[in-house]
Design a protein around this motif. Structure first.
Motif, PDB file in Angstrom:
ATOM      1  N   GLN A 317     -17.068 -14.042   4.073  1.00 44.79           N
ATOM      2  CA  GLN A 317     -18.368 -14.774   3.815  1.00 44.79           C
ATOM      3  C   GLN A 317     -16.852 -16.251   3.247  1.00 44.79           C
ATOM      4  O   GLN A 317     -16.098 -16.551   2.808  1.00 44.79           O
ATOM      5  N   TYR A 318     -17.597 -17.164   3.744  1.00 45.83           N
ATOM      6  CA  TYR A 318     -16.842 -18.857   4.240  1.00 45.83           C
ATOM      7  C   TYR A 318     -15.367 -18.606   5.302  1.00 45.83           C
ATOM      8  O   TYR A 318     -15.246 -17.370   5.448  1.00 45.83           O
ATOM      9  N   GLU A 319     -14.027 -18.922   4.593  1.00 49.36           N
ATOM     10  CA  GLU A 319     -12.859 -18.388   4.650  1.00 49.36           C
ATOM     11  C   GLU A 319     -12.202 -16.866   4.035  1.00 49.36           C
ATOM     12  O   GLU A 319     -11.315 -16.792   4.709  1.00 49.36           O
ATOM     13  N   HIS A 320     -12.957 -16.195   3.415  1.00 48.13           N
ATOM     14  CA  HIS A 320     -12.285 -15.340   2.910  1.00 48.13           C
ATOM     15  C   HIS A 320     -13.402 -14.091   3.766  1.00 48.13           C
ATOM     16  O   HIS A 320     -14.179 -13.654   3.780  1.00 48.13           O
ATOM     17  N   LYS A 321     -12.280 -12.991   3.004  1.00 49.04           N
ATOM     18  CA  LYS A 321     -12.634 -12.168   3.895  1.00 49.04           C
ATOM     19  C   LYS A 321     -12.207 -11.008   2.923  1.00 49.04           C
ATOM     20  O   LYS A 321     -11.225 -10.521   2.469  1.00 49.04           O
ATOM     21  N   ILE A 322     -13.321  -9.738   3.082  1.00 47.29           N
ATOM     22  CA  ILE A 322     -13.450  -8.377   1.784  1.00 47.29           C
ATOM     23  C   ILE A 322     -13.653  -6.924   3.197  1.00 47.29           C
ATOM     24  O   ILE A 322     -13.943  -7.442   4.208  1.00 47.29           O
ATOM     25  N   GLU A 323     -12.630  -6.614   2.581  1.00 49.23           N
ATOM     26  CA  GLU A 323     -12.151  -4.660   3.822  1.00 49.23           C
ATOM     27  C   GLU A 323     -12.407  -3.296   2.537  1.00 49.23           C
ATOM     28  O   GLU A 323     -12.447  -3.755   1.676  1.00 49.23           O
ATOM     29  N   TYR A 324     -13.020  -2.909   3.418  1.00 45.13           N
ATOM     30  CA  TYR A 324     -13.200  -1.499   2.305  1.00 45.13           C
ATOM     31  C   TYR A 324     -13.572  -0.073   3.295  1.00 45.13           C
ATOM     32  O   TYR A 324     -13.694  -0.517   4.397  1.00 45.13           O
ATOM     33  N   VAL A 325     -12.804   0.576   2.845  1.00 48.71           N
ATOM     34  CA  VAL A 325     -12.845   1.887   2.873  1.00 48.71           C
ATOM     35  C   VAL A 325     -13.062   2.927   2.727  1.00 48.71           C
ATOM     36  O   VAL A 325     -12.083   2.793   0.754  1.00 48.71           O
ATOM     37  N   GLY A 326     -13.503   3.853   2.635  1.00 50.60           N
ATOM     38  CA  GLY A 326     -14.061   5.087   1.755  1.00 50.60           C
ATOM     39  C   GLY A 326     -14.571   4.700   1.294  1.00 50.60           C
ATOM     40  O   GLY A 326     -16.063   4.343   2.355  1.00 50.60           O
ATOM     41  N   HIS A 327     -15.861   5.297   0.118  1.00 44.67           N
ATOM     42  CA  HIS A 327     -17.030   5.351   0.138  1.00 44.67           C
ATOM     43  C   HIS A 327     -17.412   6.373  -1.111  1.00 44.67           C
ATOM     44  O   HIS A 327     -16.520   7.100  -1.890  1.00 44.67           O
ATOM     45  N   VAL A 328     -17.482   5.790  -2.135  1.00 46.40           N
ATOM     46  CA  VAL A 328     -17.516   5.805  -3.333  1.00 46.40           C
ATOM     47  C   VAL A 328     -18.979   5.337  -3.928  1.00 46.40           C
ATOM     48  O   VAL A 328     -19.576   4.163  -3.700  1.00 46.40           O
ATOM     49  N   THR A 329     -19.960   5.729  -4.977  1.00 47.72           N
ATOM     50  CA  THR A 329     -20.887   5.093  -5.409  1.00 47.72           C
ATOM     51  C   THR A 329     -21.422   4.828  -7.105  1.00 47.72           C
ATOM     52  O   THR A 329     -21.525   3.893  -7.795  1.00 47.72           O
ATOM     53  N   THR A 330     -20.133   5.646  -7.834  1.00 44.13           N
ATOM     54  CA  THR A 330     -19.937   5.713  -9.178  1.00 44.13           C
ATOM     55  C   THR A 330     -18.581   5.892  -9.180  1.00 44.13           C
ATOM     56  O   THR A 330     -17.593   6.943  -8.451  1.00 44.13           O
ATOM     57  N   GLY A 352     -11.716  10.527 -11.133  1.00 39.94           N
ATOM     58  CA  GLY A 352     -10.761  11.722 -11.796  1.00 39.94           C
ATOM     59  C   GLY A 352      -9.571  11.984 -11.216  1.00 39.94           C
ATOM     60  O   GLY A 352      -8.186  12.582 -10.580  1.00 39.94           O
ATOM     61  N   GLY A 353      -9.482  10.683 -10.688  1.00 39.41           N
ATOM     62  CA  GLY A 353      -7.608  10.379 -10.555  1.00 39.41           C
ATOM     63  C   GLY A 353      -7.839  10.172  -8.980  1.00 39.41           C
ATOM     64  O   GLY A 353      -6.686  10.048  -8.514  1.00 39.41           O
ATOM     65  N   THR A 354      -8.334  11.044  -7.997  1.00 38.41           N
ATOM     66  CA  THR A 354      -8.328  10.682  -6.888  1.00 38.41           C
ATOM     67  C   THR A 354      -8.721   9.261  -6.289  1.00 38.41           C
ATOM     68  O   THR A 354     -10.363   9.100  -6.868  1.00 38.41           O
ATOM     69  N   VAL A 355      -7.854   8.870  -5.446  1.00 40.14           N
ATOM     70  CA  VAL A 355      -8.279   7.625  -4.712  1.00 40.14           C
ATOM     71  C   VAL A 355      -9.314   8.119  -3.582  1.00 40.14           C
ATOM     72  O   VAL A 355      -9.213   9.059  -2.768  1.00 40.14           O
ATOM     73  N   LEU A 356     -11.003   7.575  -3.512  1.00 41.72           N
ATOM     74  CA  LEU A 356     -11.857   7.846  -2.751  1.00 41.72           C
ATOM     75  C   LEU A 356     -12.397   6.347  -2.441  1.00 41.72           C
ATOM     76  O   LEU A 356     -12.872   6.533  -0.553  1.00 41.72           O
ATOM     77  N   ALA A 357     -11.723   5.374  -2.839  1.00 42.20           N
ATOM     78  CA  ALA A 357     -12.355   3.969  -1.925  1.00 42.20           C
ATOM     79  C   ALA A 357     -11.275   2.962  -2.716  1.00 42.20           C
ATOM     80  O   ALA A 357     -10.658   2.874  -3.360  1.00 42.20           O
ATOM     81  N   ALA A 358     -11.053   1.863  -1.134  1.00 43.69           N
ATOM     82  CA  ALA A 358     -10.518   0.647  -1.955  1.00 43.69           C
ATOM     83  C   ALA A 358     -10.888  -0.526  -1.313  1.00 43.69           C
ATOM     84  O   ALA A 358     -11.518  -0.372   0.050  1.00 43.69           O
ATOM     85  N   VAL A 359     -11.796  -1.536  -1.606  1.00 45.78           N
ATOM     86  CA  VAL A 359     -11.258  -2.785  -1.118  1.00 45.78           C
ATOM     87  C   VAL A 359     -10.323  -3.614  -1.312  1.00 45.78           C
ATOM     88  O   VAL A 359      -9.495  -3.793  -2.141  1.00 45.78           O
ATOM     89  N   GLY A 360     -10.279  -4.781  -0.028  1.00 47.67           N
ATOM     90  CA  GLY A 360      -9.269  -5.862  -0.430  1.00 47.67           C
ATOM     91  C   GLY A 360     -10.126  -6.923  -0.027  1.00 47.67           C
ATOM     92  O   GLY A 360     -11.061  -7.256   0.225  1.00 47.67           O
ATOM     93  N   LEU A 361      -9.509  -8.141  -0.699  1.00 47.60           N
ATOM     94  CA  LEU A 361     -10.151  -9.344  -0.814  1.00 47.60           C
ATOM     95  C   LEU A 361      -9.210 -10.277  -0.642  1.00 47.60           C
ATOM     96  O   LEU A 361      -8.125 -10.882  -1.787  1.00 47.60           O
ATOM     97  N   ASP A 362      -8.936 -10.611   0.950  1.00 50.34           N
ATOM     98  CA  ASP A 362      -8.258 -11.851   1.112  1.00 50.34           C
ATOM     99  C   ASP A 362      -6.604 -11.346   0.840  1.00 50.34           C
ATOM    100  O   ASP A 362      -5.284 -11.879   0.785  1.00 50.34           O
ATOM    101  N   ARG A 363      -6.807  -9.816   1.528  1.00 49.70           N
ATOM    102  CA  ARG A 363      -5.321  -9.097   1.056  1.00 49.70           C
ATOM    103  C   ARG A 363      -5.043  -7.849   2.259  1.00 49.70           C
ATOM    104  O   ARG A 363      -6.005  -7.140   2.454  1.00 49.70           O
ATOM    105  N   GLY A 364      -4.251  -7.769   3.340  1.00 50.68           N
ATOM    106  CA  GLY A 364      -4.374  -6.432   4.420  1.00 50.68           C
ATOM    107  C   GLY A 364      -4.933  -7.241   5.149  1.00 50.68           C
ATOM    108  O   GLY A 364      -5.235  -8.284   5.937  1.00 50.68           O
ATOM    109  N   GLY A 365      -6.238  -5.715   6.347  1.00 56.04           N
ATOM    110  CA  GLY A 365      -6.404  -6.643   7.389  1.00 56.04           C
ATOM    111  C   GLY A 365      -7.134  -5.228   7.834  1.00 56.04           C
ATOM    112  O   GLY A 365      -7.264  -4.809   6.924  1.00 56.04           O
ATOM    113  N   ASP A 366      -7.970  -5.614   8.539  1.00 57.64           N
ATOM    114  CA  ASP A 366      -9.331  -4.035   9.534  1.00 57.64           C
ATOM    115  C   ASP A 366      -8.235  -3.441   9.243  1.00 57.64           C
ATOM    116  O   ASP A 366      -7.036  -2.433  10.143  1.00 57.64           O
TER     117      ASP A 366
END
Length: 406
Positions: A317-330, A352-366
């Motif tokens: 979106q514009y010059e910004h990039k969103i990256e996401y891994v995993g899956h979670v709804t709540t 419950g303390g477990t990492v189920l997903a992560a999002v990166g905004l203008d950080r990290g990479g594919d």
């Protein structure tokens, strides 16, 4: 082998069948006139006339005939008969199959409000729909975007970059709030506002007005917004031919992409898949369709490897990039690493303390291309069902790979 659906999932299934050595007949039935391709540019670079679709073809046009894949374009399957091992096309023709893959994707949800049939109101899924929006987009014109999910956000950004004056109405508090949460969504909202998009959170379009074509939208809050055209991005619904299989938010598939009837497989947006890590999930992203189509083809050939892809997607979106891994709804906790003020961060979704997903905004990479990057480390954490202390996750001084390797 019959493949129903000429999108990314279907195209990759056909390619995989041949790459894996299957020498029998392969028929690929597509409602669309072209070859299977990836849709991401339709809301971004293709919409802005910066890129054609050639680089997004699953295989070049000549590949199908060259590899003895019968590509039936502009045809629709209306029913699948599991008992007869046959499919019925809209022409009335019946075609037998040994195994069949349903990869028919989804159809746009349509607005059922007054004036919704006026010319100038657009949806986006096909090339033709994108071309219609491109014809509307010109500097100084006014557009209303209905909904600010990924399609709404990306179209709003592309139209703004083309000089269109954009107003967006959506029911949540922030764009992408349902998927990314309020904190990340607020950052996306700030990006759009900084580019000149007028956001109307917590409001919904209730009617379109116009005589020959749309001239304005009316919202639940009583606003009347003049416009030259509108684009509705209010989600999709699973779309499949009539077939006697178990359903529930799509066609239910097991970990091998098999439906409940023998010799029927499912992939892509229409598949509600039993994932070994996340449970039953239906995912509407390019990366999943690409990989699940290939996995379903291997299952059709006898593979017993479960489809365990760690879902990932991206959005420009514009010059910004969103990256996401995993899956979670709540989730119970959203842990931020980086700077909210600068809008450069990684956010972790914990249950419950477990990492189920992560999002990166203008950080990290594919995570699939930058294998040493932060988002790739996040994928490793998700795969391992890691439970690092939130304070450690948030601390930029702690290398994420050091956590992922533990």
């Amino acid at each position: 082998m019959v493949i129903i659906g000429g999108g990314v999932a279907g195209g990759n299934a056909a390619a995989t069948l041949r790459e894996e050595g299957f020498a029998g007949p392969v028929v690929l039935i597509s409602r669309e006139p072209g070859v299977p391709f990836g849709r991401p540019p339709l809301s971004k670079t293709y919409l802005r006339s910066e890129e054609d679709l050639g680089a997004w073809y699953v295989r070049p046009d000549g590949w199908y005939a060259g590899h003895d894949v019968e590509l039936r374009r502009g045809a629709t399957v209306v029913a699948v008969d599991p008992a007869a091992h046959a499919i019925i096309l809209d022409s009335g023709e019946e075609l037998g199959y040994g195994k069949v893959l349903i990869a028919t994707g989804g159809r746009n949800r349509r607005l059922g409000i007054p004036g919704a049939g006026l010319p100038g109101i657009h949806y986006l899924r096909t090339v033709a729909e994108c071309d219609a929006i491109r014809q509307e987009a010109a500097p100084g014109r006014r557009a209303v975007i209905v909904g600010m999910g990924f399609i709404g956000c990306e179209v709003a950004a592309s139209l703004t970059q083309l000089g269109v004056q954009v107003t967006a109405a959506f029911p949540g508090r922030a764009p992408l709030e349902r998927v990314l949460g309020g904190q990340a969504g607020a950052l996306i909202g700030n990006i759009h506002r900084a580019k000149g998009v007028e956001l109307l959170p917590g409001d919904q379009v209730t009617a379109f007005e116009g005589t020959e074509r749309v001239e304005a939208v009316v919202t639940a809050a009583g606003r009347r917004i003049a416009c030259d055209f509108a684009v509705a991005g209010v989600g999709i619904e699973p779309d499949s031919p009539a077939v006697a299989v178990e359903r529930g938010n799509g066609i239910l598939a097991d970990e091998l992409c098999r439906a409940s009837a023998p010799d029927i497989y499912v992939a892509g947006d229409v598949a509600n898949h039993l994932h070994p890590l996340f449970g039953r999930v239906r995912v509407e992203h390019f990366n999943n369709a690409e990989k699940q189509g290939a996995a379903a083809a291997r299952s059709m050939l006898g593979s017993t490897a479960p489809y365990d892809y760690l879902y990932s997607f991206w959005s420009d979106q514009y010059e910004h990039k969103i990256e996401y891994v995993g899956h979670v709804t709540t989730w119970d906790e959203f842990v931020v690493r980086g700077s909210v003020d600068e809008g450069k961060l990684i956010g972790f979704y914990l249950v419950g303390g477990t990492v189920l997903a992560a999002v990166g905004l203008d950080r990290g990479g594919d995570p699939e291309l930058d294998l040493d990057g932060e988002m790739a480390a996040c994928a490793r954490l998700v795969a391992a069902r890691a439970r690092p202390a939130p304070a450690v996750l948030a601390d930029d001084r702690t290398d994420l790979w050091s956590l992922a390797r533990r």
